[in-house]
Design an enzyme around this catalytic site. Structure first.
Site, PDB file in Angstrom:
ATOM      1  N   TYR A  81       7.708  24.577 -16.752  1.00  0.00           N
ATOM      2  CA  TYR A  81       6.383  25.207 -16.830  1.00  0.00           C
ATOM      3  C   TYR A  81       5.559  24.576 -17.951  1.00  0.00           C
ATOM      4  O   TYR A  81       4.359  24.368 -17.811  1.00  0.00           O
ATOM      5  CB  TYR A  81       6.527  26.721 -17.070  1.00  0.00           C
ATOM      6  CG  TYR A  81       5.193  27.428 -16.988  1.00  0.00           C
ATOM      7  CD1 TYR A  81       4.717  27.887 -15.759  1.00  0.00           C
ATOM      8  CD2 TYR A  81       4.404  27.600 -18.121  1.00  0.00           C
ATOM      9  CE1 TYR A  81       3.480  28.498 -15.668  1.00  0.00           C
ATOM     10  CE2 TYR A  81       3.161  28.214 -18.037  1.00  0.00           C
ATOM     11  CZ  TYR A  81       2.707  28.668 -16.803  1.00  0.00           C
ATOM     12  OH  TYR A  81       1.481  29.266 -16.714  1.00  0.00           O
ATOM     13  N   PHE A 133     -23.862  14.784  -7.050  1.00  0.00           N
ATOM     14  CA  PHE A 133     -22.736  14.928  -6.139  1.00  0.00           C
ATOM     15  C   PHE A 133     -22.587  16.419  -5.865  1.00  0.00           C
ATOM     16  O   PHE A 133     -22.826  17.249  -6.736  1.00  0.00           O
ATOM     17  CB  PHE A 133     -21.432  14.323  -6.676  1.00  0.00           C
ATOM     18  CG  PHE A 133     -20.342  14.453  -5.642  1.00  0.00           C
ATOM     19  CD1 PHE A 133     -20.380  13.681  -4.493  1.00  0.00           C
ATOM     20  CD2 PHE A 133     -19.343  15.395  -5.769  1.00  0.00           C
ATOM     21  CE1 PHE A 133     -19.424  13.846  -3.488  1.00  0.00           C
ATOM     22  CE2 PHE A 133     -18.388  15.563  -4.772  1.00  0.00           C
ATOM     23  CZ  PHE A 133     -18.429  14.784  -3.629  1.00  0.00           C
ATOM     24  N   THR A 134     -22.155  16.752  -4.658  1.00  0.00           N
ATOM     25  CA  THR A 134     -22.191  18.139  -4.179  1.00  0.00           C
ATOM     26  C   THR A 134     -21.494  19.120  -5.127  1.00  0.00           C
ATOM     27  O   THR A 134     -22.112  20.056  -5.634  1.00  0.00           O
ATOM     28  CB  THR A 134     -21.548  18.205  -2.779  1.00  0.00           C
ATOM     29  OG1 THR A 134     -20.253  17.595  -2.840  1.00  0.00           O
ATOM     30  CG2 THR A 134     -22.394  17.472  -1.747  1.00  0.00           C
ATOM     31  N   ASP A 224     -18.565  10.649 -14.475  1.00  0.00           N
ATOM     32  CA  ASP A 224     -17.744  11.025 -13.336  1.00  0.00           C
ATOM     33  C   ASP A 224     -16.988   9.739 -13.014  1.00  0.00           C
ATOM     34  O   ASP A 224     -17.536   8.811 -12.423  1.00  0.00           O
ATOM     35  CB  ASP A 224     -18.598  11.493 -12.160  1.00  0.00           C
ATOM     36  CG  ASP A 224     -17.714  11.905 -10.991  1.00  0.00           C
ATOM     37  OD1 ASP A 224     -16.609  11.334 -10.860  1.00  0.00           O
ATOM     38  OD2 ASP A 224     -18.108  12.785 -10.215  1.00  0.00           O
ATOM     39  N   LYS A 267      -8.971   9.746  -5.639  1.00  0.00           N
ATOM     40  CA  LYS A 267      -9.632   8.509  -5.186  1.00  0.00           C
ATOM     41  C   LYS A 267      -8.966   7.323  -5.893  1.00  0.00           C
ATOM     42  O   LYS A 267      -7.873   6.927  -5.542  1.00  0.00           O
ATOM     43  CB  LYS A 267     -11.133   8.577  -5.475  1.00  0.00           C
ATOM     44  CG  LYS A 267     -11.908   9.497  -4.532  1.00  0.00           C
ATOM     45  CD  LYS A 267     -11.834  10.937  -4.882  1.00  0.00           C
ATOM     46  CE  LYS A 267     -12.848  11.785  -4.177  1.00  0.00           C
ATOM     47  NZ  LYS A 267     -12.673  13.210  -4.488  1.00  0.00           N
ATOM     48  N   ARG A 391     -23.662  12.698   5.234  1.00  0.00           N
ATOM     49  CA  ARG A 391     -24.120  12.715   3.848  1.00  0.00           C
ATOM     50  C   ARG A 391     -25.645  12.653   3.906  1.00  0.00           C
ATOM     51  O   ARG A 391     -26.239  11.603   3.770  1.00  0.00           O
ATOM     52  CB  ARG A 391     -23.569  11.530   3.040  1.00  0.00           C
ATOM     53  CG  ARG A 391     -22.077  11.535   2.845  1.00  0.00           C
ATOM     54  CD  ARG A 391     -21.541  12.301   1.657  1.00  0.00           C
ATOM     55  NE  ARG A 391     -21.464  13.731   1.764  1.00  0.00           N
ATOM     56  CZ  ARG A 391     -20.594  14.486   1.080  1.00  0.00           C
ATOM     57  NH1 ARG A 391     -19.710  13.928   0.289  1.00  0.00           N
ATOM     58  NH2 ARG A 391     -20.605  15.797   1.170  1.00  0.00           N
ATOM     59  N   PHE A 458     -21.836  22.035   4.026  1.00  0.00           N
ATOM     60  CA  PHE A 458     -21.386  20.967   4.926  1.00  0.00           C
ATOM     61  C   PHE A 458     -19.917  21.115   5.313  1.00  0.00           C
ATOM     62  O   PHE A 458     -19.499  20.666   6.369  1.00  0.00           O
ATOM     63  CB  PHE A 458     -21.617  19.587   4.296  1.00  0.00           C
ATOM     64  CG  PHE A 458     -20.965  19.403   2.949  1.00  0.00           C
ATOM     65  CD1 PHE A 458     -21.570  19.864   1.798  1.00  0.00           C
ATOM     66  CD2 PHE A 458     -19.735  18.787   2.842  1.00  0.00           C
ATOM     67  CE1 PHE A 458     -20.958  19.720   0.566  1.00  0.00           C
ATOM     68  CE2 PHE A 458     -19.121  18.630   1.617  1.00  0.00           C
ATOM     69  CZ  PHE A 458     -19.737  19.109   0.471  1.00  0.00           C
TER      70      PHE A 458
END
Ligand code: PLI
Length: 488
Positions: A81, A133-134, A224, A267, A391, A458
């Site tokens: 943990y 970005f969303t 980001d 990514k 998009r 979306f």
């Protein structure tokens, strides 16, 4: 290992720097099955079942293939943990390759965005950035902030060939600082590369200048860094000053201009799940750790299993190898070039993680209020079982203050390439389907909502065609609703 320089050798091809050890069979479907599946999915490719998809280009997020070395690392997961050894390995790896001091693991990128927004953004603040970005913007808004887009104008023009279309427009940023005052700007949100703009990179000069401008006003800069390695690759090949500089060194230099970053490990970091928030400031990191234990998990696992942290640490090391990133971006460029040669309108230059088809130019007969990109993505699925994603206006959502639909300049279908998953033959099949659709584009109609979720619509929205029941009409079918021609 010495790294080749960024100039492409003139007569030599590159090939994928791996061979395939495990395969996952793909399911083929008939057009009739696909018509039914997309109707059941409310013409939203997010609502399709993955097993009904042939080539899945929905996203590059968490869809990549891990290496044998990463899978081996999974067996070394320390599922304690607290204080898992895999956390310390991940922490050391992020420090080495991204250069930030404090590493706070999160279950994925939006977990990091949530924490950063909650500790840094206050009611009435403005958060400038090089395109939204969303999830990032939504977290900024939920924390009381307002996102302000200060990307260069070229970013909104699909045909403009600017090599660094993700660049910040420093004049727009200066005007914002003059207007609202630096105190109302908690940080600058710098995307490397810009997802919603087609995977376009930011130049090193622009990163440096943006950072200097912000820091001179006491404004912090958070990257980001979700696709920062791909940005580093573009800097290497597009800026002569960096041809002989390694991806590792470029990445570190990018990060050296920032105060921290949010990361979706799904990514660049080559894993199926995970993320982190990295910070240099001790006090801010302490606040972030206070938050992470509430929302994500203990500060040494943040929602990830030990084995996932190990896979991410190993993925980061693999991700910065020049051969890897050249083949990754090279495959995207291969698909893009095939479409460009066939005259299909795509976002130029081709970006790092996907090819973005310009749906406004593809379907000029469908007004943006009828969501041409959503319609084109649905029609592509019917044609060949290839799944892309919208998009454009659906992703842009409604203005947080006025509630009006946002109609962005870019209305795109994103064909996103998972890392190390598909072959060039899959790219050929995809390109052929899109070129066929281009030839029969007048048979595609628009869409209207039948269900619109409140947040990030979306993902779960449902639609119906504006004409008849099909998104891609048969060649000889009359346009439903049109007056039948008579010979009287
Ligand atoms: O999907 P997450 O929560 O791990 O990461 C959110 C996120 C943050 N920034 C950027 C630039 C992203 O692209 C991103 C997620 N992108 C998704 C899911 C995509 O399909 O592009």
């Amino acid at each position: 290992m010495s790294e080749p320089d960024g100039k492409q050798p003139s007569r030599r091809s590159w090939a994928e720097p791996y061979k395939i050890k495990v395969v996952e069979p793909l399911k083929m479907t008939t057009p009739e099955q696909r018509r039914r599946a997309i109707a059941e999915a409310g013409f939203n490719t997010f609502l399709l079942r993955s097993e009904d998809v042939y080539i899945d280009l929905l996203t590059d997020s968490g869809t990549g293939a891990m290496s044998d070395n990463q899978w081996a690392g999974m067996m070394l997961g320390d599922e304690a943990y607290a204080g898992s050894r895999n956390f310390y390995n991940l922490e050391a790896t992020v420090r080495e390759y991204y250069g930030f001091r404090h590493v706070i693991p999160t279950h994925q990128g939006r977990g990091a965005e949530h924490i950063l927004s909650q500790i840094a953004v206050h009611d009435g603040d403005f958060v400038p950035g090089n395109m939204y970005f969303t999830t990032t913007r939504l977290h900024q808004e939920l924390a009381g902030g307002q996102f302000v887009d200060v990307v260069i104008d070229e970013a909104h023009d699909p045909e403009n060939e600017h090599p660094f279309k993700g660049n910040v427009d420093l004049d727009k940023l200066k005007r914002l600082i003059d207007k609202v005052g630096a105190k109302r700007i908690p940080y600058f949100c710098l995307h490397t590369t810009v997802n919603m703009g087609g995977g376009q990179p930011v130049s090193m000069d622009n990163i440096r200048e943006t950072s200097h401008l912000c820091h001179n006003h006491g404004i912090r800069v958070f990257l980001d860094a979700t696709r920062a390695v791909e940005n580093a690759y573009f800097i290497k090949v597009r800026d002569a000053a960096f041809h002989d500089v390694s991806i590792v060194a470029i990445l570190l230099q990018i990060c050296s201009f920032a105060d921290g970053c949010t990361m979706s490990g799904k990514k660049d970091c080559l894993v199926n799940i995970g993320g982190f928030l990295a910070l240099n400031d001790d006090d801010l990191a302490d606040e972030a750790r206070n938050m992470v234990v509430i929302y994500e998990g203990l500060h040494t696992y943040g929602g990830m299993a030990g084995r996932d942290m190990e896979a991410m640490a190993r993925g980061i090391v693999e991700s910065v190898q020049f051969d890897h990133v050249r083949a990754r971006v090279g495959q995207v460029e291969y698909l893009g070039e095939r479409l460009i040669q066939a005259g299909v309108p795509v976002m130029r230059p081709v970006g790092g993680h996907g090819v973005f088809v310009d749906a406004k130019a593809f379907l000029p007969h469908v007004p943006q209020s009828q969501f041409p990109a959503q319609a084109l993505a649905a029609a592509l699925y019917v044609d060949s079982g290839v799944r892309g994603m919208e998009r454009g206006a659906v992703s842009a959502g409604r203005d947080a203050i006025t509630g009006e639909n946002r109609l962005p300049k870019l209305e795109l279908v994103r064909l996103t390439l998972p890392r190390r998953v598909y072959t060039q033959a899959h790219m050929d099949v995809t390109a052929e389907s899109i070129v066929d659709l281009w030839d029969k584009r007048d048979r595609i109609c628009g869409l209207e909502f039948t269900y619109e979720p409140k947040y990030l619509r979306f993902f779960r929205a449902r639609f119906k065609p504006t004409i008849g029941a099909e998104i891609l009409r048969d060649q000889d079918a009359p346009t439903p609703g049109a007056q039948p021609s008579t010979t009287r």
